[in-house]
Design a protein around this motif. Sequence first.
Motif, PDB file in Angstrom:
ATOM      1  N   UNK A  42      21.177  24.155  37.286  1.00 43.68           N
ATOM      2  CA  UNK A  42      20.740  24.765  36.009  1.00 43.68           C
ATOM      3  C   UNK A  42      21.064  26.264  35.957  1.00 43.68           C
ATOM      4  N   UNK A  43      20.925  26.950  37.082  1.00 40.94           N
ATOM      5  CA  UNK A  43      21.264  28.366  37.128  1.00 40.94           C
ATOM      6  C   UNK A  43      22.751  28.573  36.858  1.00 40.94           C
ATOM      7  N   UNK A  44      23.560  27.726  37.437  1.00 39.35           N
ATOM      8  CA  UNK A  44      25.007  27.808  37.211  1.00 39.35           C
ATOM      9  C   UNK A  44      25.357  27.503  35.757  1.00 39.35           C
ATOM     10  N   UNK A  45      24.702  26.510  35.188  1.00 40.66           N
ATOM     11  CA  UNK A  45      24.943  26.163  33.778  1.00 40.66           C
ATOM     12  C   UNK A  45      24.552  27.323  32.867  1.00 40.66           C
ATOM     13  N   UNK A  46      23.444  28.006  33.193  1.00 42.10           N
ATOM     14  CA  UNK A  46      23.005  29.141  32.390  1.00 42.10           C
ATOM     15  C   UNK A  46      24.016  30.295  32.485  1.00 42.10           C
ATOM     16  N   UNK A  47      24.507  30.535  33.663  1.00 41.65           N
ATOM     17  CA  UNK A  47      25.518  31.592  33.842  1.00 41.65           C
ATOM     18  C   UNK A  47      26.798  31.270  33.067  1.00 41.65           C
ATOM     19  N   UNK A  48      27.186  30.002  33.087  1.00 39.25           N
ATOM     20  CA  UNK A  48      28.387  29.587  32.353  1.00 39.25           C
ATOM     21  C   UNK A  48      28.168  29.779  30.860  1.00 39.25           C
ATOM     22  N   UNK A  49      26.980  29.412  30.371  1.00 39.59           N
ATOM     23  CA  UNK A  49      26.664  29.604  28.953  1.00 39.59           C
ATOM     24  C   UNK A  49      26.755  31.085  28.574  1.00 39.59           C
ATOM     25  N   UNK A  50      26.203  31.953  29.436  1.00 37.15           N
ATOM     26  CA  UNK A  50      26.261  33.390  29.153  1.00 37.15           C
ATOM     27  C   UNK A  50      27.706  33.891  29.165  1.00 37.15           C
ATOM     28  N   UNK A  51      28.497  33.385  30.098  1.00 40.25           N
ATOM     29  CA  UNK A  51      29.903  33.783  30.152  1.00 40.25           C
ATOM     30  C   UNK A  51      30.664  33.344  28.910  1.00 40.25           C
ATOM     31  N   UNK A  52      30.366  32.145  28.436  1.00 39.57           N
ATOM     32  CA  UNK A  52      31.020  31.641  27.227  1.00 39.57           C
ATOM     33  C   UNK A  52      30.634  32.503  26.030  1.00 39.57           C
ATOM     34  N   UNK A  53      29.354  32.840  25.921  1.00 39.80           N
ATOM     35  CA  UNK A  53      28.905  33.690  24.822  1.00 39.80           C
ATOM     36  C   UNK A  53      29.558  35.072  24.915  1.00 39.80           C
ATOM     37  N   UNK A  54      29.627  35.622  26.114  1.00 39.71           N
ATOM     38  CA  UNK A  54      30.255  36.934  26.294  1.00 39.71           C
ATOM     39  C   UNK A  54      31.730  36.878  25.932  1.00 39.71           C
ATOM     40  N   UNK A  55      32.398  35.794  26.322  1.00 40.58           N
ATOM     41  CA  UNK A  55      33.813  35.622  25.986  1.00 40.58           C
ATOM     42  C   UNK A  55      34.008  35.574  24.477  1.00 40.58           C
ATOM     43  N   UNK A  56      33.169  34.824  23.788  1.00 40.73           N
ATOM     44  CA  UNK A  56      33.267  34.721  22.334  1.00 40.73           C
ATOM     45  C   UNK A  56      33.028  36.084  21.677  1.00 40.73           C
ATOM     46  N   UNK A  57      32.055  36.828  22.199  1.00 42.62           N
ATOM     47  CA  UNK A  57      31.765  38.156  21.670  1.00 42.62           C
ATOM     48  C   UNK A  57      32.962  39.088  21.876  1.00 42.62           C
ATOM     49  N   UNK A  58      33.539  39.043  23.048  1.00 37.46           N
ATOM     50  CA  UNK A  58      34.704  39.884  23.327  1.00 37.46           C
ATOM     51  C   UNK A  58      35.912  39.471  22.483  1.00 37.46           C
ATOM     52  N   UNK A  59      36.060  38.187  22.246  1.00 31.35           N
ATOM     53  CA  UNK A  59      37.166  37.709  21.411  1.00 31.35           C
ATOM     54  C   UNK A  59      37.000  38.216  19.977  1.00 31.35           C
ATOM     55  N   UNK A  60      35.762  38.195  19.463  1.00 26.65           N
ATOM     56  CA  UNK A  60      35.509  38.720  18.108  1.00 26.65           C
ATOM     57  C   UNK A  60      35.772  40.226  18.059  1.00 26.65           C
ATOM     58  N   UNK A  61      35.300  40.933  19.067  1.00 21.85           N
ATOM     59  CA  UNK A  61      35.529  42.378  19.129  1.00 21.85           C
ATOM     60  C   UNK A  61      37.017  42.677  19.181  1.00 21.85           C
ATOM     61  N   UNK A  62      37.738  41.928  19.991  1.00 16.04           N
ATOM     62  CA  UNK A  62      39.183  42.118  20.109  1.00 16.04           C
ATOM     63  C   UNK A  62      39.881  41.871  18.773  1.00 16.04           C
ATOM     64  N   UNK A  63      39.465  40.838  18.059  1.00 17.74           N
ATOM     65  CA  UNK A  63      40.066  40.539  16.758  1.00 17.74           C
ATOM     66  C   UNK A  63      39.802  41.677  15.771  1.00 17.74           C
ATOM     67  N   UNK A  64      38.577  42.207  15.776  1.00 24.05           N
ATOM     68  CA  UNK A  64      38.254  43.321  14.881  1.00 24.05           C
ATOM     69  C   UNK A  64      39.062  44.563  15.243  1.00 24.05           C
ATOM     70  N   UNK A  65      39.189  44.828  16.534  1.00 22.62           N
ATOM     71  CA  UNK A  65      39.970  45.992  16.958  1.00 22.62           C
ATOM     72  C   UNK A  65      41.449  45.818  16.606  1.00 22.62           C
ATOM     73  N   UNK A  66      41.947  44.619  16.725  1.00 22.04           N
ATOM     74  CA  UNK A  66      43.346  44.362  16.361  1.00 22.04           C
ATOM     75  C   UNK A  66      43.568  44.611  14.874  1.00 22.04           C
TER      76      UNK A  66
END
Length: 71
Positions: free
Chosen positions: A5-29
């Motif tokens: 469960x701890x690993x699954x939670x970390x993966x979920x946070x990483x996925x959310x962070x990735x999505x946030x960074x992808x949105x930020x990158x798109x806005x910066x582009x």
Amino acid sequence: MSRLPELAERIDRLVLRHEELARTNALLSQQVQGLQAERDNLKSRLSAARARIDALLDRLPPETLSAGSAE
């Protein structure tokens, strides 16, 4: 198994962070593209202004130009 469960939670946070960074990158582009377009427009306007100044300088009598540099 208790780490799963701890690993699954970390993966979920990483996925959310990735999505946030992808949105930020798109806005910066988009911002970069807008700034590049603005820069190109300003360069074009500067070139046109230089051409107009050159044309005006060409219309001045030669003695006007030399008198201005003698001061």
